[in-house]
Design a protein around this motif. Structure first.
Motif, PDB file in Angstrom:
ATOM      1  N   LEU A 168       0.839  -1.207   0.000  1.00  9.21           N
ATOM      2  CA  LEU A 168       0.000   0.000   0.000  1.00  9.21           C
ATOM      3  C   LEU A 168       0.867   1.248   0.000  1.00  9.21           C
ATOM      4  O   LEU A 168       0.583   2.219  -0.723  1.00  9.21           O
ATOM      5  N   MET A 169       1.936   1.242   0.783  1.00 11.54           N
ATOM      6  CA  MET A 169       2.852   2.383   0.806  1.00 11.54           C
ATOM      7  C   MET A 169       3.491   2.591  -0.568  1.00 11.54           C
ATOM      8  O   MET A 169       3.664   3.720  -1.025  1.00 11.54           O
ATOM      9  N   ALA A 170       3.820   1.492  -1.238  1.00  7.80           N
ATOM     10  CA  ALA A 170       4.427   1.599  -2.570  1.00  7.80           C
ATOM     11  C   ALA A 170       3.444   2.177  -3.582  1.00  7.80           C
ATOM     12  O   ALA A 170       3.848   2.907  -4.495  1.00  7.80           O
ATOM     13  N   SER A 171       2.164   1.878  -3.438  1.00  2.14           N
ATOM     14  CA  SER A 171       1.172   2.369  -4.399  1.00  2.14           C
ATOM     15  C   SER A 171       1.013   3.886  -4.338  1.00  2.14           C
ATOM     16  O   SER A 171       0.589   4.500  -5.318  1.00  2.14           O
ATOM     17  N   PHE A 172       1.371   4.492  -3.205  1.00  2.70           N
ATOM     18  CA  PHE A 172       1.309   5.943  -3.083  1.00  2.70           C
ATOM     19  C   PHE A 172       2.675   6.594  -3.266  1.00  2.70           C
ATOM     20  O   PHE A 172       2.817   7.807  -3.104  1.00  2.70           O
ATOM     21  N   GLY A 173       3.691   5.804  -3.606  1.00  2.00           N
ATOM     22  CA  GLY A 173       5.035   6.338  -3.752  1.00  2.00           C
ATOM     23  C   GLY A 173       5.194   7.157  -5.024  1.00  2.00           C
ATOM     24  O   GLY A 173       4.436   7.017  -5.988  1.00  2.00           O
ATOM     25  N   THR A 174       6.201   8.023  -5.030  1.00  2.18           N
ATOM     26  CA  THR A 174       6.505   8.845  -6.194  1.00  2.18           C
ATOM     27  C   THR A 174       7.081   7.977  -7.302  1.00  2.18           C
ATOM     28  O   THR A 174       7.826   7.032  -7.046  1.00  2.18           O
ATOM     29  N   ASN A 176       9.143   6.186 -10.071  1.00  6.81           N
ATOM     30  CA  ASN A 176      10.551   5.926 -10.374  1.00  6.81           C
ATOM     31  C   ASN A 176      11.499   6.448  -9.298  1.00  6.81           C
ATOM     32  O   ASN A 176      12.506   7.090  -9.578  1.00  6.81           O
ATOM     33  N   THR A 177      11.169   6.186  -8.044  1.00  7.42           N
ATOM     34  CA  THR A 177      12.014   6.589  -6.927  1.00  7.42           C
ATOM     35  C   THR A 177      12.204   5.390  -5.999  1.00  7.42           C
ATOM     36  O   THR A 177      11.412   4.452  -6.002  1.00  7.42           O
ATOM     37  N   PRO A 178      13.269   5.408  -5.180  1.00  6.75           N
ATOM     38  CA  PRO A 178      13.450   4.329  -4.193  1.00  6.75           C
ATOM     39  C   PRO A 178      12.263   4.205  -3.243  1.00  6.75           C
ATOM     40  O   PRO A 178      12.008   3.112  -2.721  1.00  6.75           O
ATOM     41  N   GLN A 179      11.570   5.310  -3.013  1.00  3.42           N
ATOM     42  CA  GLN A 179      10.408   5.269  -2.133  1.00  3.42           C
ATOM     43  C   GLN A 179       9.373   4.269  -2.633  1.00  3.42           C
ATOM     44  O   GLN A 179       8.787   3.515  -1.847  1.00  3.42           O
ATOM     45  N   LYS A 180       9.165   4.243  -3.926  1.00  2.00           N
ATOM     46  CA  LYS A 180       8.150   3.364  -4.504  1.00  2.00           C
ATOM     47  C   LYS A 180       8.689   1.954  -4.725  1.00  2.00           C
ATOM     48  O   LYS A 180       8.124   0.974  -4.228  1.00  2.00           O
ATOM     49  N   TRP A 181       9.761   1.843  -5.479  1.00  3.12           N
ATOM     50  CA  TRP A 181      10.257   0.525  -5.852  1.00  3.12           C
ATOM     51  C   TRP A 181      10.999  -0.149  -4.717  1.00  3.12           C
ATOM     52  O   TRP A 181      11.101  -1.386  -4.685  1.00  3.12           O
ATOM     53  N   GLY A 182      11.503   0.617  -3.760  1.00  2.38           N
ATOM     54  CA  GLY A 182      12.088   0.011  -2.565  1.00  2.38           C
ATOM     55  C   GLY A 182      11.024  -0.675  -1.724  1.00  2.38           C
ATOM     56  O   GLY A 182      11.213  -1.799  -1.249  1.00  2.38           O
ATOM     57  N   SER A 187       8.053  -5.651  -0.142  1.00  2.00           N
ATOM     58  CA  SER A 187       6.804  -6.415  -0.211  1.00  2.00           C
ATOM     59  C   SER A 187       7.019  -7.770  -0.873  1.00  2.00           C
ATOM     60  O   SER A 187       6.470  -8.790  -0.433  1.00  2.00           O
ATOM     61  N   MET A 188       7.835  -7.814  -1.919  1.00  2.00           N
ATOM     62  CA  MET A 188       8.096  -9.072  -2.602  1.00  2.00           C
ATOM     63  C   MET A 188       8.941 -10.019  -1.745  1.00  2.00           C
ATOM     64  O   MET A 188       8.769 -11.242  -1.800  1.00  2.00           O
ATOM     65  N   LEU A 189       9.848  -9.486  -0.958  1.00  2.00           N
ATOM     66  CA  LEU A 189      10.613 -10.332  -0.036  1.00  2.00           C
ATOM     67  C   LEU A 189       9.688 -10.988   0.982  1.00  2.00           C
ATOM     68  O   LEU A 189       9.839 -12.181   1.301  1.00  2.00           O
ATOM     69  N   ALA A 190       8.724 -10.222   1.490  1.00  2.00           N
ATOM     70  CA  ALA A 190       7.747 -10.788   2.423  1.00  2.00           C
ATOM     71  C   ALA A 190       6.907 -11.860   1.731  1.00  2.00           C
ATOM     72  O   ALA A 190       6.556 -12.882   2.337  1.00  2.00           O
ATOM     73  N   PHE A 191       6.585 -11.634   0.462  1.00  2.00           N
ATOM     74  CA  PHE A 191       5.823 -12.621  -0.293  1.00  2.00           C
ATOM     75  C   PHE A 191       6.599 -13.933  -0.431  1.00  2.00           C
ATOM     76  O   PHE A 191       6.022 -15.026  -0.345  1.00  2.00           O
ATOM     77  N   LEU A 192       7.902 -13.846  -0.629  1.00  2.00           N
ATOM     78  CA  LEU A 192       8.728 -15.043  -0.714  1.00  2.00           C
ATOM     79  C   LEU A 192       8.713 -15.822   0.596  1.00  2.00           C
ATOM     80  O   LEU A 192       8.754 -17.066   0.593  1.00  2.00           O
ATOM     81  N   VAL A 193       8.646 -15.116   1.716  1.00  2.00           N
ATOM     82  CA  VAL A 193       8.546 -15.795   3.006  1.00  2.00           C
ATOM     83  C   VAL A 193       7.224 -16.562   3.105  1.00  2.00           C
ATOM     84  O   VAL A 193       7.180 -17.701   3.594  1.00  2.00           O
ATOM     85  N   TYR A 231      -0.867 -11.012  -8.733  1.00  2.00           N
ATOM     86  CA  TYR A 231      -1.169  -9.696  -8.153  1.00  2.00           C
ATOM     87  C   TYR A 231      -0.018  -8.709  -8.325  1.00  2.00           C
ATOM     88  O   TYR A 231      -0.236  -7.583  -8.814  1.00  2.00           O
ATOM     89  N   PRO A 232       1.211  -9.044  -7.920  1.00  2.00           N
ATOM     90  CA  PRO A 232       2.304  -8.076  -8.138  1.00  2.00           C
ATOM     91  C   PRO A 232       2.592  -7.817  -9.608  1.00  2.00           C
ATOM     92  O   PRO A 232       3.100  -6.748  -9.961  1.00  2.00           O
ATOM     93  N   VAL A 233       2.277  -8.784 -10.474  1.00  2.04           N
ATOM     94  CA  VAL A 233       2.446  -8.547 -11.912  1.00  2.04           C
ATOM     95  C   VAL A 233       1.497  -7.443 -12.369  1.00  2.04           C
ATOM     96  O   VAL A 233       1.889  -6.501 -13.080  1.00  2.04           O
ATOM     97  N   VAL A 234       0.237  -7.544 -11.946  1.00  4.37           N
ATOM     98  CA  VAL A 234      -0.742  -6.495 -12.275  1.00  4.37           C
ATOM     99  C   VAL A 234      -0.304  -5.171 -11.664  1.00  4.37           C
ATOM    100  O   VAL A 234      -0.400  -4.111 -12.299  1.00  4.37           O
ATOM    101  N   TRP A 235       0.198  -5.215 -10.444  1.00  3.37           N
ATOM    102  CA  TRP A 235       0.657  -3.978  -9.778  1.00  3.37           C
ATOM    103  C   TRP A 235       1.792  -3.339 -10.568  1.00  3.37           C
ATOM    104  O   TRP A 235       1.812  -2.115 -10.753  1.00  3.37           O
ATOM    105  N   GLY A 236       2.747  -4.155 -11.025  1.00  7.33           N
ATOM    106  CA  GLY A 236       3.869  -3.607 -11.774  1.00  7.33           C
ATOM    107  C   GLY A 236       3.441  -2.985 -13.091  1.00  7.33           C
ATOM    108  O   GLY A 236       3.933  -1.922 -13.472  1.00  7.33           O
TER     109      GLY A 236
END
Length: 303
Positions: A168-174, A176-182, A187-193, A231-236
């Motif tokens: 959710l935080m990434a969806s409101f990020g600026t 092409n910035t580390p804020q968004k893609w970081g 989120s993807m690391l948590a998904f791997l867990v 889901y993350p594919v659609v998000w990307g």
């Protein structure tokens, strides 16, 4: 004579325009784009709300045919679709929506002023609230089916919550910035867990139940992993600006129906056919508080 003198004095030659080599400065108009929901997106929200409401009614009615002590899967699955129905009703009626403004700067050469493109895009944060409650319940269904320990189920749920909140935080990020893609990377690391607990720990635990349950768990858990990966594919694709709001709504709607309604129906149908999947809960779950043996002051005083 005086009049002629005045006329001759005022009849001066006006200066001609001297050409210059400086190009005219172009007029810069604001470039503003509004990415909002359309008719197809609005209809999709209402359709999925109806699907979730009907599924909730069917799952709830189904649970009435099962003993209270064996309703755990039915209760969890019904709650999942109820929450989803509430979320889709909120989005369909214009609630749970914010507008994210993105300003993109364009640099020009040869004296041309820099320009900007402003994008106002709707973010349906109500779906993240939905996922924050429903995805842990889905993991609880799978964890109980596999016979996972409470510790593994808890860790999977915590990783899932991190995945949703940071997403959710990434969806409101600026853009092409580390804020968004970081945030997206976290989120993807948590998904791997989450996948690690389902694929490794879940597969190991379910082998101790029965082969039939193991086969079913591997099938439905694999289905869940595939759907959740979409889901993350659609998000990307959405984050890259390659998908309209209506396209985003339709894509997520299809995934939600698969992840909740199809998953729930599959689970309950197979659960009814496999006695090994029964989880019988007695005590407070089935009978409420048992007050036998409690000391009653009025009886003590009358003794």
């Amino acid at each position: 004579m005086i009049v002629e003198a005045i006329a001759s004095s005022t009849a001066q030659v006006l200066p001609t325009h001297t050409p210059t080599h400086v190009a005219p400065i172009p007029t810069v108009l604001p470039d503003v784009h509004y990415q909002v929901i359309g008719d197809s997106g609005a209809r999709t929200l209402w359709v999925v709300f109806v699907i979730m409401a009907i599924a909730s009614a069917l799952f709830a009615g189904w649970s009435l045919k099962v003993a209270v002590s064996n309703r755990l899967y039915h209760v969890i699955t019904t709650v999942i679709t109820i929450i989803a129905a509430i979320s889709y009703f909120a989005m369909a009626t214009g609630q749970g929506v914010s507008v994210k403004t993105t300003v993109i700067h364009h640099h020009h050469e040869h004296g041309v002023p820099d320009t900007t493109t402003t994008i106002h895009r709707q973010v349906f944060w109500a779906r993240y609230v939905d996922w924050l409650f429903t995805t842990p319940l889905l993991l609880l269904d799978l964890g109980i089916l596999a016979g996972l320990s409470g510790a593994h189920i808890l860790m999977a749920i915590i990783a899932d919550v991190v995945m949703i909140v940071v997403g959710l935080m990434a969806s409101f990020g600026t853009e092409n910035t580390p804020q968004k893609w970081g945030n997206f990377a976290i989120s993807m690391l948590a998904f791997l867990v989450v996948i690690w607990h389902l694929a490794l720990n879940g597969r190991t635990a379910v082998r101790n139940v029965s082969q039939n349950v193991a086969n079913f768990y591997m099938a439905i858990a694999g289905f869940t992993v595939v759907v959740w990966t979409a889901y993350p594919v659609v998000w990307g694709v959405t984050a890259g600006g390659h998908l309209s709001i209506d396209g985003e709504i339709i894509a997520y709607a299809i995934l939600d129906v698969l992840a909740k309604v199809v998953f729930g129906a599959w689970l309950l149908v197979t659960h009814a056919k496999l006695p090994e999947t029964n989880v019988e809960l007695k005590g407070f779950w089935a009978n409420g508080l048992n007050r036998e043996g409690l000391l009653r002051l009025d009886e003590e005083e009358g003794a």
